[in-house]
Design a protein around this motif. Sequence first.
Motif, PDB file in Angstrom:
ATOM      1  N   ARG A 312     -19.787  68.232  62.151  1.00  0.00           N
ATOM      2  CA  ARG A 312     -20.120  68.995  60.942  1.00  0.00           C
ATOM      3  C   ARG A 312     -21.274  69.970  61.224  1.00  0.00           C
ATOM      4  O   ARG A 312     -21.256  71.120  60.773  1.00  0.00           O
ATOM      5  CB  ARG A 312     -20.502  68.047  59.803  1.00  0.00           C
ATOM      6  CG  ARG A 312     -19.331  67.289  59.208  1.00  0.00           C
ATOM      7  CD  ARG A 312     -19.761  66.455  58.027  1.00  0.00           C
ATOM      8  NE  ARG A 312     -18.668  65.640  57.553  1.00  0.00           N
ATOM      9  CZ  ARG A 312     -17.691  66.073  56.761  1.00  0.00           C
ATOM     10  NH1 ARG A 312     -17.704  67.321  56.358  1.00  0.00           N
ATOM     11  NH2 ARG A 312     -16.723  65.270  56.375  1.00  0.00           N
ATOM     12  N   PHE A 315     -19.969  72.910  63.285  1.00  0.00           N
ATOM     13  CA  PHE A 315     -19.238  73.880  62.465  1.00  0.00           C
ATOM     14  C   PHE A 315     -20.193  74.668  61.570  1.00  0.00           C
ATOM     15  O   PHE A 315     -19.941  75.836  61.263  1.00  0.00           O
ATOM     16  CB  PHE A 315     -18.176  73.178  61.618  1.00  0.00           C
ATOM     17  CG  PHE A 315     -16.855  73.020  62.312  1.00  0.00           C
ATOM     18  CD1 PHE A 315     -15.998  74.100  62.459  1.00  0.00           C
ATOM     19  CD2 PHE A 315     -16.460  71.795  62.815  1.00  0.00           C
ATOM     20  CE1 PHE A 315     -14.775  73.960  63.091  1.00  0.00           C
ATOM     21  CE2 PHE A 315     -15.238  71.644  63.457  1.00  0.00           C
ATOM     22  CZ  PHE A 315     -14.392  72.730  63.608  1.00  0.00           C
ATOM     23  N   GLN A 319     -20.222  79.330  60.976  1.00  0.00           N
ATOM     24  CA  GLN A 319     -19.619  79.263  59.644  1.00  0.00           C
ATOM     25  C   GLN A 319     -18.376  80.125  59.510  1.00  0.00           C
ATOM     26  O   GLN A 319     -17.556  79.879  58.629  1.00  0.00           O
ATOM     27  CB  GLN A 319     -20.656  79.657  58.596  1.00  0.00           C
ATOM     28  CG  GLN A 319     -21.841  78.697  58.539  1.00  0.00           C
ATOM     29  CD  GLN A 319     -22.829  79.059  57.454  1.00  0.00           C
ATOM     30  OE1 GLN A 319     -22.562  79.894  56.607  1.00  0.00           O
ATOM     31  NE2 GLN A 319     -23.987  78.426  57.484  1.00  0.00           N
ATOM     32  N   LYS A 321     -16.110  80.481  61.897  1.00  0.00           N
ATOM     33  CA  LYS A 321     -15.088  80.008  62.820  1.00  0.00           C
ATOM     34  C   LYS A 321     -14.338  78.828  62.195  1.00  0.00           C
ATOM     35  O   LYS A 321     -14.940  77.944  61.595  1.00  0.00           O
ATOM     36  CB  LYS A 321     -15.706  79.561  64.153  1.00  0.00           C
ATOM     37  CG  LYS A 321     -16.557  80.638  64.841  1.00  0.00           C
ATOM     38  CD  LYS A 321     -15.743  81.857  65.224  1.00  0.00           C
ATOM     39  CE  LYS A 321     -16.587  82.879  65.962  1.00  0.00           C
ATOM     40  NZ  LYS A 321     -15.832  84.102  66.293  1.00  0.00           N
ATOM     41  N   GLU A 322     -13.025  78.831  62.355  1.00  0.00           N
ATOM     42  CA  GLU A 322     -12.195  77.794  61.745  1.00  0.00           C
ATOM     43  C   GLU A 322     -11.838  76.673  62.717  1.00  0.00           C
ATOM     44  O   GLU A 322     -11.435  75.594  62.288  1.00  0.00           O
ATOM     45  CB  GLU A 322     -10.888  78.411  61.211  1.00  0.00           C
ATOM     46  CG  GLU A 322     -11.108  79.457  60.133  1.00  0.00           C
ATOM     47  CD  GLU A 322     -11.787  78.873  58.923  1.00  0.00           C
ATOM     48  OE1 GLU A 322     -11.344  77.819  58.437  1.00  0.00           O
ATOM     49  OE2 GLU A 322     -12.787  79.455  58.454  1.00  0.00           O
ATOM     50  N   CYS A 324     -12.555  74.354  66.484  1.00  0.00           N
ATOM     51  CA  CYS A 324     -13.409  73.909  67.577  1.00  0.00           C
ATOM     52  C   CYS A 324     -12.512  73.537  68.756  1.00  0.00           C
ATOM     53  O   CYS A 324     -11.530  72.792  68.586  1.00  0.00           O
ATOM     54  CB  CYS A 324     -14.244  72.703  67.159  1.00  0.00           C
ATOM     55  SG  CYS A 324     -15.142  71.911  68.522  1.00  0.00           S
ATOM     56  N   ARG A 361     -11.594  72.931  61.094  1.00  0.00           N
ATOM     57  CA  ARG A 361     -12.743  72.437  60.332  1.00  0.00           C
ATOM     58  C   ARG A 361     -12.323  71.576  59.140  1.00  0.00           C
ATOM     59  O   ARG A 361     -13.043  70.660  58.749  1.00  0.00           O
ATOM     60  CB  ARG A 361     -13.630  73.592  59.863  1.00  0.00           C
ATOM     61  CG  ARG A 361     -13.028  74.516  58.854  1.00  0.00           C
ATOM     62  CD  ARG A 361     -14.107  75.372  58.156  1.00  0.00           C
ATOM     63  NE  ARG A 361     -14.901  76.171  59.075  1.00  0.00           N
ATOM     64  CZ  ARG A 361     -16.202  76.004  59.245  1.00  0.00           C
ATOM     65  NH1 ARG A 361     -16.839  75.055  58.595  1.00  0.00           N
ATOM     66  NH2 ARG A 361     -16.869  76.782  60.067  1.00  0.00           N
TER      67      ARG A 361
END
Length: 671
Positions: A312, A315, A319, A321-322, A324, A361
Amino acid sequence: NPPPPELKDKVVQRADDTEETIRVRLTKYHENCGAVVDAFAGSAQILNVNGLEGKEKIASDIFQAVNSITNPLRALPPKLIICGPPAGGKGTQCEKLVQQYGVVHLSTGDMLRSAIAANTETGLKAKAFMDRGELVPDELILDTIIDRLNQPDCTAKGWLLDGFPRNESQARSMVNFGIIPDMVLVLEVSDEEVIKRISGRRVDISTGKTYHITFNPPPSDVKAIQRSDDNESTVKIRLKTYHLNVSAVLKVFSPLANVSYFHQSSSTEITKAMFRAIDVSRAKIDVEGNAFIMTLFCMEMPYQTCASSFLRYAFSLYQHKEYCLITLPPTARPPTFVSNFTFIPARPTSTYSHVLYLLHRDALTFIDPSPTDIIRVTRFRMTEQCDQLGALVEYLPPSSIADLENEMALAGEEDDIDIEDNPKHIIFVARLHGVVIAVASLTRDHEVTSNLKHHFDVEQYVVLTHHRAKDQAILSHFLLNPVYTIAGQFILKEVMRYFRKTCIFVSVPYHGHVSALVQETFILAPHRRQVVMKDVPKDEQPSAVERLTSNALYFFTKRLFSEPKCIVSSEMGLKAQSFMEAGELVPDELIVQVILERLQQPDCITKGWLLDGFPRTKSQAQAMLAQGIFAHLVIVLDVPDEEVVTRISGRRIDIDTGKTYHLTFNPPPPE
């Protein structure tokens, strides 16, 4: 919902359900509702819903509005280029696109004029060329565009480029400077139609207003003339230049952006097709450019249970980026939490030496043990748009696509049957931020499911007598976007809850592919005896029982859990109780404090909240805002007073049980 005949004499009308009382309450509502809405208008989106529409239509409108403000794609504003021949309708479509998506409409002419008016360095250089009657060089135009796209409104809202690039050189310069659109929208209009549109244009020499001799002829008292460059021979030259250049521009952008063509017969149809193409394209987020990557990750075993908190935080650092990505050496033992990621198989020709894992995310919610409602599971009806199902279906074998289409057709025949009435065929979809991520097709066949226990030793694991025949179903298809694999169990449980089923069966051919979800979630039922595969003549279809009993059978059961209730028990609550026991109104400030305390609890912080029945007055709304309680969306159900009176005055209460009935809608039988 009329009372049963035996309760007809036991139901009474509440004292405050009379027409006179209702109209007094409605007057107070109308006095306060507008003021409450006005109080939130500056900080929230206001949605007015027609309360006379059907329940599903109202729910759909609200879901769409909620998705529009919660969708993380709002952090990735659209970047669009529109191309089209002269008089191709770009102006009309640009207006619609700005209205729908809120993008900033940019044309090179307007940008140059604004730069000149603002006396910017680029504007002054451009003015020098224009004053000499020369074309502004591409480099200078590109500088103007870059300056404009870096301004806050374009960064926040996205942009729509109209009239640029006009040739291959300009397009390549854009790419070299990193200006790459998400989509290129191409309006296709035949040359004959363009000539017809332009050669018929006439201009009022007094006002400059444009008319058309066929579509919008000038009044008889208006002196209108044809522009010198609107004749047929000039238009043909412009069209030839356009076709040569647009092909070269699209050749540059095709590998980098989604290029969509529109050739519908009317402007309205083009607009609808354009909106649909943009929405579908934005739903398919590319990982490239929209992900951050972890190339080194080490966490001691005792702390791996805290991995979700770490993710969390990661991510939160990215902020916009969707996804990982995690890369691990093939010889390394993956950390425990990587099991929540989706494994990405390498291409056969790949020389990349590491193993790749992917996580969206939104999957974080399912790693955390707390419940969630960000994924909405709903019944799919054939009257809905099927476009978003295509991304899930397109990679299926042709035979599976045919089977699914057949099941959707059968489900469509039962669209009018409510879930409460237990249809035999039904389709569910799971949506995340309005985008379909899963499809489930189920069949209820009592004859088939009742025969399964004779062929499979299911009762070794579960007592089937505890699962009524109507509570059992066969899961024919379950399609899930692999990025959301971790949400599979949650979606299945939601499907079972909505369809009110406690046991689901899945039939998989021997030596066929068994998904990881089925292997991990379902139980394989052993055959009671050796399976004999009998030959079926080509012109004869095997029965449903024969097909199932010749396959492997998996099953899954679920208890239906009641939703947890939350109670506010605090000093504020006790203060409120003292006012209520004294028969006095609870002060607005105290109510707001109780609400504020409730909204600060973890479930409201992580899941959001829905306030019902408050605020009722302008002062209550202002008290909320003063305490920093802001809403994203205010939903107003508009229902005529007469309809409200009809609904409430017909209510009746069972004096024994307190259950509510209604006499007007579907009145009780005469007996």
